[in-house]
Write a protein that holds these residues in place. Structure first.
Motif, PDB file in Angstrom:
ATOM      1  N   UNK A   1       0.819  -1.284   0.001  1.00 58.14           N
ATOM      2  CA  UNK A   1       0.169  -0.021  -0.077  1.00 58.14           C
ATOM      3  C   UNK A   1       0.847   1.338  -0.017  1.00 58.14           C
ATOM      4  N   UNK A   2       2.042   1.093   0.182  1.00 62.95           N
ATOM      5  CA  UNK A   2       3.164   2.470   0.336  1.00 62.95           C
ATOM      6  C   UNK A   2       3.571   2.314  -0.890  1.00 62.95           C
ATOM      7  N   UNK A   3       3.823   3.763  -1.371  1.00 58.96           N
ATOM      8  CA  UNK A   3       4.589   4.258  -2.684  1.00 58.96           C
ATOM      9  C   UNK A   3       6.027   3.780  -2.525  1.00 58.96           C
TER      10      UNK A   3
ATOM     11  N   UNK B   1      16.938   9.835  12.307  1.00 57.87           N
ATOM     12  CA  UNK B   1      17.235   9.228  10.920  1.00 57.87           C
ATOM     13  C   UNK B   1      15.824   8.975  10.423  1.00 57.87           C
ATOM     14  N   UNK B   2      15.063   8.065  11.215  1.00 65.25           N
ATOM     15  CA  UNK B   2      13.754   7.445  10.734  1.00 65.25           C
ATOM     16  C   UNK B   2      12.600   8.368  10.630  1.00 65.25           C
ATOM     17  N   UNK B   3      12.571   9.435  11.598  1.00 64.30           N
ATOM     18  CA  UNK B   3      11.450  10.354  11.644  1.00 64.30           C
ATOM     19  C   UNK B   3      11.648  11.279  10.535  1.00 64.30           C
ATOM     20  N   UNK B   4      12.687  11.766  10.107  1.00 58.49           N
ATOM     21  CA  UNK B   4      12.780  12.462   8.895  1.00 58.49           C
ATOM     22  C   UNK B   4      12.143  11.897   7.659  1.00 58.49           C
ATOM     23  N   UNK B   5      12.336  10.409   7.575  1.00 53.96           N
ATOM     24  CA  UNK B   5      11.690   9.730   6.414  1.00 53.96           C
ATOM     25  C   UNK B   5      10.298   9.598   6.655  1.00 53.96           C
ATOM     26  N   UNK B   6       9.730   9.358   7.915  1.00 56.16           N
ATOM     27  CA  UNK B   6       8.431   9.266   8.322  1.00 56.16           C
ATOM     28  C   UNK B   6       7.624  10.545   8.245  1.00 56.16           C
ATOM     29  N   UNK B   7       8.143  11.668   8.065  1.00 55.72           N
ATOM     30  CA  UNK B   7       7.669  13.005   8.159  1.00 55.72           C
ATOM     31  C   UNK B   7       7.284  13.149   6.419  1.00 55.72           C
ATOM     32  N   UNK B   8       8.234  12.912   5.895  1.00 58.77           N
ATOM     33  CA  UNK B   8       8.274  12.927   4.232  1.00 58.77           C
ATOM     34  C   UNK B   8       6.967  11.960   3.740  1.00 58.77           C
ATOM     35  N   UNK B   9       7.246  10.820   4.505  1.00 55.22           N
ATOM     36  CA  UNK B   9       6.170   9.489   3.909  1.00 55.22           C
ATOM     37  C   UNK B   9       5.107   9.387   4.873  1.00 55.22           C
ATOM     38  N   UNK B  10       4.639  10.414   5.709  1.00 54.27           N
ATOM     39  CA  UNK B  10       3.551  10.145   6.727  1.00 54.27           C
ATOM     40  C   UNK B  10       2.275   9.406   6.028  1.00 54.27           C
ATOM     41  N   UNK B  11       1.920   9.916   4.770  1.00 60.00           N
ATOM     42  CA  UNK B  11       0.769   9.747   4.228  1.00 60.00           C
ATOM     43  C   UNK B  11       0.793   8.172   3.783  1.00 60.00           C
ATOM     44  N   UNK B  12       1.839   7.751   3.521  1.00 60.76           N
ATOM     45  CA  UNK B  12       2.265   6.279   3.290  1.00 60.76           C
ATOM     46  C   UNK B  12       1.873   5.387   4.288  1.00 60.76           C
TER      47      UNK B  12
END
Length: 321
Positions: A90-92, A199-210
């Motif tokens: 389900x995630x891009x 490290x992971x929260x920066x990715x999670x912010x960008x991919x939060x909709x995913x």
């Protein structure tokens, strides 16, 4: 999406993850092992090895330790693919992984993970030592089963709690050569542990909709982006303080300290700028910098100890036997 749409999506997902396929190639198995992540894991373990002993490394423990730790990391990654297969579809960012695309079956992934896991444990037990075998197995279970299988979907602090297992490689490298735990090895573990959330929260912010679509309660999903940005900054400050400890404890010298201060200044810039980022993609630039940061920081540790020993403190003199 209506009930019919959800039914169709689930049916397609079941088909792609359960049907037998003859399309599996070496590249699919290569991707299951997450080689770029494993490379960073092996590098931090290798630095732990170099810092653990003076002079030349024991060749047998070094070679088989690297192989065993690397295989265990690939095993954990394959299990992560298996347990995350529905969310990945389900995630891009992850929908092109081998399982969601139907290139491998669940049975093939399980067999692949079992082979890697058994090989890694056998190599470490026979050619390295029992302590490294036990710690590596515990890290594998901690990341692949406890974090991926339970914590990831149970708490927005999943990254913080699960980061303990992901921070183990420097300790594994250290024990592979010495057969003993040491405070300096735990210090390296602390650095990786504090590095993991920003490290992971920066990715999670960008991919939060995913993550929201996949039902994964990452901090930006449950508490919002603003709260996550402040958490990211707080952990970056703690990380900066932790990276001073190798110098303050005599583990490393001035060369490391200079490199760490420059890298810390860069990470703090990104963390502060994240409070009011210039654009949405700045979170990914922060994520990318964090990878460079950790590799470079451990590179400075290695250079300070091995390539420029005149700048380094004799950390090996304090190894517990």
């Amino acid at each position: 999406m209506g009930e019919v749409g959800i039914f169709v999506m689930n049916a397609r997902l079941h088909t792609t993850t359960s049907m037998h396929t003859d399309q599996a190639s070496w590249r699919d198995y290569y991707d299951l092992g997450k080689p770029r992540i494993v490379l960073l894991i092996v590098f931090t373990a290798m630095v732990g090895m170099f810092l653990a002993v003076p002079g030349m490394l024991p060749l047998r423990q070094f070679i088989f330790g690297i192989i065993g730790i690397g295989l265990a990391a690939s095993c954990a990654s394959a299990i992560n693919h298996l347990l995350d297969r529905r969310a990945d579809a389900t995630m891009f960012r992850t929908r092109h992984r081998p399982l969601p695309r139907g290139h491998v079956t669940e049975r093939q992934v399980i067999l692949y993970a079992v082979i890697l896991g058994v090989l890694s444990m056998a190599i470490l037990l026979v050619f390295v030592n029992w302590l490294t075998t036990v710690l590596t197995f515990a890290s594998l279970i901690g990341y692949a089963v406890i974090y991926t299988g339970f914590l990831k979907r149970a708490s927005p602090q999943n990254i913080v709690i699960g980061g303990i297992a992901g921070a183990a490689p420097p300790v594994l490298g250290w024990t592979a050569l010495t057969g003993a735990l040491h405070a300096y090895a735990l210090l390296l573990c602390l650095i990786v542990f504090l590095w993991t959330p920003p490290h992971f929260w920066s990715l999670a912010i960008f991919r939060r909709n995913d993550y929201a679509r996949a039902g994964v309660p990452m901090l930006p999903v449950t508490h919002g982006v603003t709260v996550t940005r402040w958490h990211l900054l707080a952990y970056t400050v703690l990380l900066t303080l932790a990276t001073l400890l190798p110098y303050l404890t005599g583990m490393s010298g001035l060369f490391y300290l200079g490199g760490a201060l420059v890298l810390d200044a860069g990470f703090l810039y990104y963390a502060v700028r994240m409070l009011r980022p210039p654009d949405e993609y700045f979170a990914m630039r922060t994520f990318n910098y964090s990878i460079i940061y950790l590799a470079a920081l451990f590179g400075f540790l290695l250079a300070d100890h091995w390539l420029l020993p005149r700048f380094a403190a004799p950390a090996y003199a304090f190894i517990a036997r």
